[in-house]
Structures are given as structure tokens and as C-alpha cells.
Design a protein around this motif. Structure first.
Motif, PDB file in Angstrom:
ATOM      1  N   LEU A  47      -3.363  -4.020   9.394  1.00 14.78           N
ATOM      2  CA  LEU A  47      -2.595  -4.772   8.409  1.00 14.78           C
ATOM      3  C   LEU A  47      -2.437  -3.967   7.117  1.00 14.78           C
ATOM      4  CD1 LEU A  47      -4.080  -8.350   8.796  1.00 14.78           C
ATOM      5  CD2 LEU A  47      -1.888  -7.521   9.631  1.00 14.78           C
ATOM      6  N   ARG A  48      -1.288  -4.146   6.462  1.00  9.55           N
ATOM      7  CA  ARG A  48      -1.034  -3.459   5.206  1.00  9.55           C
ATOM      8  C   ARG A  48      -2.049  -3.935   4.159  1.00  9.55           C
ATOM      9  NH1 ARG A  48       2.762  -5.553   1.537  1.00  9.55           N
ATOM     10  NH2 ARG A  48       3.447  -6.797   3.301  1.00  9.55           N
ATOM     11  N   PRO A  53      -9.044  -4.293  -2.320  1.00  9.02           N
ATOM     12  CA  PRO A  53      -9.229  -5.585  -3.005  1.00  9.02           C
ATOM     13  C   PRO A  53      -7.888  -6.295  -3.206  1.00  9.02           C
ATOM     14  CG  PRO A  53      -9.579  -3.750  -4.517  1.00  9.02           C
ATOM     15  CD  PRO A  53      -9.399  -3.161  -3.150  1.00  9.02           C
ATOM     16  N   LEU A  54      -7.952  -7.600  -3.227  1.00  8.54           N
ATOM     17  CA  LEU A  54      -6.753  -8.401  -3.458  1.00  8.54           C
ATOM     18  C   LEU A  54      -6.335  -8.314  -4.919  1.00  8.54           C
ATOM     19  CD1 LEU A  54      -7.686 -11.654  -1.502  1.00  8.54           C
ATOM     20  CD2 LEU A  54      -6.086  -9.879  -0.791  1.00  8.54           C
ATOM     21  N   ASP A  55      -5.036  -8.338  -5.160  1.00  2.52           N
ATOM     22  CA  ASP A  55      -4.520  -8.374  -6.522  1.00  2.52           C
ATOM     23  C   ASP A  55      -4.416  -9.836  -6.937  1.00  2.52           C
ATOM     24  OD1 ASP A  55      -3.368  -7.956  -8.965  1.00  2.52           O
ATOM     25  OD2 ASP A  55      -1.415  -7.365  -8.172  1.00  2.52           O
TER      26      ASP A  55
END
Length: 181
Positions: A47-48, A53-55
Motif C-alpha cells: 500500500l502507498r 506515519p499518518l499526516d
């Protein structure tokens, strides 16, 4: 005509078999199983953005213009007026409750350890002045709570007004120190 004691092989026992409806799993379990199966098959491995970490700065539900406005506010350390008013009121409430708890602990111990009636009278008078100041402070604070709630666009973030008697009860405090004896 068949009786009760006739051959069991001839009786219809389909009512004893569970219905296919009862064998179904709830949708949530089916979906979870499908996700777990896909994970076992490695369908989520490429997955891209995997492993990054999430933004969390971007709101996926906000319009682009809204997101830009919030970014500008954040970058300049500016909060919306209703948020700062709410924060100020909540800070003042916490300060009041902390002050009440500390004062009650002090006056409770001092009154119980007082050497004589003169010292107890002085403590009682000082406690009475504190009580009056807190009552007046709560009246003012409740007005500020009303104003903050009026500015607040989100109803579930409403701040509840303070009730002086309830705050004293939570502390286990008494209005008159003479009642301690």
C-alpha cells in the motif's frame, strides 16, 4: 393413522435441524474475516505510504479551502475565539476547584488542631471569607460559562455551570467549620 409410538424413521424431523439463517455470522465478523484473509494473502503489503506515519494535520473531511484556512491558523499559533474562550473558562474552573481543595485541606487540619477557642474563631472567620469569595467567583464564572457556551458552535462541548453546594460536597467540606466538632 400414525400414533405417537410409530416408527421414528417416518416422522419429519426437519424442525430439529438448525435453519441456515441461524448459521450465518454477523456482518462484522464476516468483514473482519475477509480482512484477515486478505492480510494473510499479503494484499495489504504494497500500500502507498505503508510504514510511514499518518499526516494528522490534514482533515480528510474538510474542503480544500477550509483545510488551507486551518493550516494558516495552525502555522500562526492562532486559535478560533470560541476555542480560546472555552480553554480560558475551563482553566479558571480548574484553578477554582484546586484552590477550594487546597484551602479546605488547610482549614480542616488547622481547625481540628487549633489550640483554643480564639484560634478556632479566627479560622472560622477566615473560612467564611473564603466561602463568600468563592460564591461570588462562581457567579462571575457562571456568567462567563454562559458566554462561552453561546460562542460555541458545537453543542456537545457545552460547559456546565458550577453549583457551589455541589463543589463543597465533592470535597467533603462544610460551610461552617464549627460543624467539625
Amino acid at each position: 393413522m400414525m400414533g405417537i409410538d410409530d416408527d421414528d424413521d417416518e416422522q419429519d424431523e426437519s424442525w430439529r435441524r438448525p435453519s441456515p439463517f441461524w448459521r450465518r455470522k454477523p456482518k462484522e465478523n464476516e468483514i473482519e474475516e475477509q480482512i484477515e484473509e486478505a492480510m494473510r494473502q499479503g494484499k495489504f503489503d504494497n500500500l502507498r505510504g505503508a510504514g510511514k506515519p499518518l499526516d494528522l494535520k490534514k482533515n480528510p473531511y474538510a474542503a480544500e479551502e477550509e483545510d488551507l484556512a486551518h493550516q494558516l491558523l495552525r502555522d500562526n499559533q492562532y486559535t478560533l475565539p470560541w476555542i480560546s474562550a472555552r480553554t480560558d473558562v475551563l482553566t479558571r474552573i480548574e484553578q477554582l476547584k484546586t484552590d477550594m481543595a487546597r484551602a479546605w485541606a488547610y482549614y480542616y487540619e488547622a481547625y481540628r488542631a487549633a489550640g483554643g477557642p480564639g484560634e478556632r474563631v479566627a479560622l472560622s472567620m477566615a473560612w467564611d471569607r473564603r466561602i463568600e469569595a468563592w460564591e461570588q467567583g462562581i457567579v462571575v464564572l457562571n456568567r462567563e460559562i454562559e458566554l462561552a457556551n453561546l460562542k460555541n458552535p458545537v453543542s456537545h462541548l457545552e460547559i456546565y455551570k458550577l453549583d457551589f453546594k455541589y463543589e463543597l460536597e465533592k470535597l467533603g467540606a462544610v460551610r461552617r467549620l464549627e460543624r467539625l466538632l
